[in-house]
Write a protein that holds these residues in place. Structure first.
Motif, short mmCIF file in Angstrom:
data_model
loop_
_atom_site.label_atom_id
_atom_site.label_comp_id
_atom_site.label_asym_id
_atom_site.label_seq_id
_atom_site.Cartn_x
_atom_site.Cartn_y
_atom_site.Cartn_z
N LEU A 192 -2.05 -0.14 -14.76
CA LEU A 192 -1.56 1.37 -14.31
C LEU A 192 -2.86 2.18 -14.30
N HIS A 193 -3.69 2.08 -15.17
CA HIS A 193 -4.92 3.12 -15.08
C HIS A 193 -5.87 2.51 -13.67
N MET A 194 -5.89 1.54 -13.59
CA MET A 194 -6.62 0.86 -12.55
C MET A 194 -6.03 1.23 -10.91
N TYR A 195 -4.69 1.29 -11.22
CA TYR A 195 -3.94 1.74 -9.84
C TYR A 195 -4.43 3.39 -9.37
N LEU A 196 -4.44 4.39 -10.75
CA LEU A 196 -4.80 5.47 -10.22
C LEU A 196 -6.18 5.62 -9.78
N VAL A 197 -7.08 4.78 -10.26
CA VAL A 197 -8.46 4.90 -9.73
C VAL A 197 -8.42 4.45 -8.14
N PHE A 198 -7.60 3.13 -7.96
CA PHE A 198 -7.54 2.77 -6.58
C PHE A 198 -7.17 3.71 -5.60
N ALA A 199 -6.06 4.47 -6.00
CA ALA A 199 -5.47 5.55 -5.20
C ALA A 199 -6.86 6.63 -4.77
N ARG A 200 -7.43 6.81 -5.78
CA ARG A 200 -8.69 7.85 -5.28
C ARG A 200 -9.69 7.17 -4.55
N LEU A 201 -9.91 5.72 -4.60
CA LEU A 201 -11.07 5.26 -3.96
C LEU A 201 -10.55 5.01 -2.50
N ARG A 202 -9.35 5.19 -2.13
CA ARG A 202 -8.85 5.12 -0.75
C ARG A 202 -9.32 6.06 0.00
N ASN A 203 -9.79 7.28 -0.58
CA ASN A 203 -10.54 8.34 0.33
C ASN A 203 -11.98 8.11 0.70
N LEU A 204 -12.57 7.03 -0.10
CA LEU A 204 -13.90 6.79 0.50
C LEU A 204 -13.93 6.07 2.05
N ASP A 205 -15.24 5.68 2.33
CA ASP A 205 -15.38 5.19 3.61
C ASP A 205 -14.86 3.67 3.20
N ARG A 206 -14.51 2.97 4.34
CA ARG A 206 -13.79 1.63 4.21
C ARG A 206 -14.59 0.79 3.40
N ASP A 207 -16.01 0.52 3.72
CA ASP A 207 -16.63 -0.42 3.04
C ASP A 207 -17.06 -0.05 1.85
N VAL B 177 2.26 -4.51 -8.47
CA VAL B 177 2.08 -3.07 -9.13
C VAL B 177 1.63 -2.10 -7.85
N ILE B 178 0.71 -2.48 -7.39
CA ILE B 178 0.15 -1.67 -6.19
C ILE B 178 1.40 -1.23 -5.23
N ALA B 179 2.23 -2.22 -4.84
CA ALA B 179 3.25 -1.86 -4.10
C ALA B 179 4.22 -0.87 -4.65
N ALA B 180 4.64 -1.20 -5.70
CA ALA B 180 5.59 -0.60 -6.45
C ALA B 180 5.33 1.11 -6.85
N TYR B 181 3.86 1.11 -7.22
CA TYR B 181 3.65 2.51 -7.43
C TYR B 181 3.27 3.43 -6.30
N ASP B 182 2.72 2.92 -5.15
CA ASP B 182 2.48 3.55 -4.10
C ASP B 182 4.08 3.92 -3.54
N GLU B 183 4.90 3.01 -3.48
CA GLU B 183 6.36 3.34 -3.06
C GLU B 183 6.87 4.55 -3.91
N GLY B 184 6.46 4.53 -5.23
CA GLY B 184 7.05 5.71 -6.16
C GLY B 184 6.27 7.01 -5.91
N VAL B 185 4.98 7.00 -5.75
CA VAL B 185 4.20 7.93 -5.51
C VAL B 185 4.47 8.83 -4.05
N VAL B 186 5.18 7.95 -3.10
CA VAL B 186 5.37 8.51 -1.86
C VAL B 186 6.93 8.97 -1.97
N LYS B 187 7.82 8.17 -2.55
CA LYS B 187 9.25 8.69 -2.48
C LYS B 187 9.66 9.60 -3.53
N GLY B 188 9.05 9.83 -4.61
CA GLY B 188 9.39 10.68 -5.63
C GLY B 188 9.46 10.00 -7.10
N ASP B 189 9.70 10.96 -7.88
CA ASP B 189 9.48 10.67 -9.42
C ASP B 189 10.54 9.63 -9.91
N PRO B 190 11.76 9.64 -9.51
CA PRO B 190 12.87 8.72 -10.00
C PRO B 190 12.22 7.24 -9.46
#
Length: 305
Positions: free
Chosen positions: A144-159, A206-219
Motif C-alpha cells: 500500500l505504501h509502495m503504491y503511493l510512491v509508485f503513483a508519484r514516480l509516474r511523473n518522472l521521465d520514462r527511463d 494491488v496496482i490495478a485495484a488502487y488505480d481504479e479506486g483513485v480514478v473512480k472515487g473513494d467508494p
C-alpha cells in the motif's frame, strides 16, 4: 558462499554497472562525434597555430563538460539505489512484526484460520486497525505504501521512473524472501519462489485495484483497501476504511507537491503523518452527519383557510 544480503547487493550493483557501461559507451560516442580528431598543422604558420590553439582549448572544455556529465550520469543509478532503499525501509517498518524464537523452537506459533503464522506486532496497523501481525498483513501494508510512491514516480521521465520502480520492487522481494526464510523458517528455495510468484501476482492486482479506486472515487478505493488490506472481512470497522482512504488521498497530494529533484530525501518523510491521525477528521464528519440526521424538522406553519 555469500549471504543473502551480499547476493542482493551484488545483483543490484551488477544491474547498475551494466547501466553505467551503457552510459559510458554513449558518452564516448557523443564526445567522438562532437570533437573529432584535429588534422596536423604546420607549426611554423602562426595563423594556423592560433586556430589550433583555439580548437584545442574548445575541445578540452567540451571534453571536461562531457566527463562531468558522464560522472553525473554514472552516479545517478547509485543515488537511486540508496534513495529507494531508504524509502522501502520506511514502507516496510509500518506493519513490521516478529515471531519469538521460543515459540518457533517449541512449535507453539499461533495460526490464523488460513494456517498463517501469527507473530507479535505493536504498530499502528496492528493496534489501531486490528490487523493480525502476519506476513500477509505486512506485505499488504507495505505494498500500500509502495503504491503511493509508485503513483508519484509516474511523473518522472520514462527511463527514470522505470529505474526507481524496479529498484523499489527489488528491495521488496529480496526482503520478502528473507522474511520467509529467517522469520518463518521456509528453507526450501523452490517453495519460496512459488510464494514469491503469488506475491508478485498480488502486487500487480494491488496496482490495478488502487488505480481504479483513485480514478473512480473513494467508494471504489475503500472497496480495494477492504479486499486487500482487511481481507474482505465482514466485521471490518468502516471508520478504519474511511481513515485509510483519507490518508491515501493526503499522501498522494503531499507526494505530488515534492519536486522531482527532492524525491531522494523527502519521499519517505510523507509517511511520518500516520493514518490514524485521519480518524479525527473521519469522526468529525460522522458526528456532523449524525447531528444533521437527528435534527428535528422545523414546525409546519398552519395556513388559514
Amino acid at each position: 558462499m555469500a549471504c543473502r544480503s551480499c547476493r542482493r547487493q551484488l545483483v543490484l550493483l551488477t544491474r547498475q554497472a551494466n547501466a553505467i557501461a551503457e552510459i559510458h559507451t554513449a558518452a564516448a560516442a557523443a564526445t567522438t562525434l562532437r570533437y573529432p580528431s584535429l588534422p596536423i598543422v604546420n607549426p611554423r604558420c602562426r595563423r594556423t597555430d592560433q586556430r589550433r590553439s583555439f580548437a584545442s582549448t574548445s575541445r578540452q572544455s567540451g571534453v571536461r563538460e562531457s566527463i562531468a556529465r558522464f560522472f553525473q550520469m554514472s552516479a545517478e543509478p547509485y543515488r537511486v539505489v540508496q534513495a529507494t532503499e531508504e524509502i522501502y525501509k520506511t514502507c516496510a517498518r509500518e506493519a513490521s512484526y516478529t515471531i519469538p524464537d521460543k515459540d518457533r523452537k517449541a512449535g507453539t506459533i499461533h495460526k490464523t484460520d488460513e494456517g498463517e503464522d501469527i507473530g507479535e506486532g505493536k504498530t499502528m496497523w496492528h493496534e489501531d486497525f486490528q490487523l493480525p501481525p502476519t506476513f500477509s498483513t505486512w506485505s499488504q501494508v507495505t505494498m500500500l505504501h509502495m503504491y503511493l510512491v509508485f503513483a508519484r514516480l509516474r511523473n518522472l521521465d520514462r527511463d527514470a521512473a522505470r529505474s526507481w520502480q524496479q529498484q523499489l520492487i527489488d528491495h521488496f522481494f529480496f526482503d520478502a524472501e528473507e522474511r520467509m526464510d529467517l522469520t518463518h523458517g521456509i528453507g526450501s528455495r523452490g517453495l519460496r519462489q512459488r510464494y514469491l510468484k503469488d506475491l508478485f501476482v498480488q502486487w500487480r492486482g494491488v496496482i490495478a485495484a488502487y488505480d481504479e479506486g483513485v480514478v473512480k472515487g473513494d467508494p471504489v478505493l475503500a472497496a480495494a483497501v477492504w479486499r486487500n488490506v482487511f481481507k474482505a472481512r465482514e466485521d471490518v470497522d468502516v471508520r478504519a476504511l474511511a481513515t485509510v482512504v483519507s490518508w491515501m488521498r493526503l499522501c498522494l497530494k503531499m507526494l505530488d507537491q515534492i519536486p522531482d529533484e527532492s524525491l531522494y530525501y523527502q519521499a519517505q518523510a510523507v509517511f511520518k503523518w500516520r493514518a490514524k491521525n485521519e480518524l479525527t477528521l473521519v469522526d468529525k464528519a460522522t458526528r456532523e452527519l449524525e447531528g444533521h440526521l437527528v435534527q428535528e424538522p422545523p414546525p409546519i406553519e398552519k395556513v388559514a383557510v
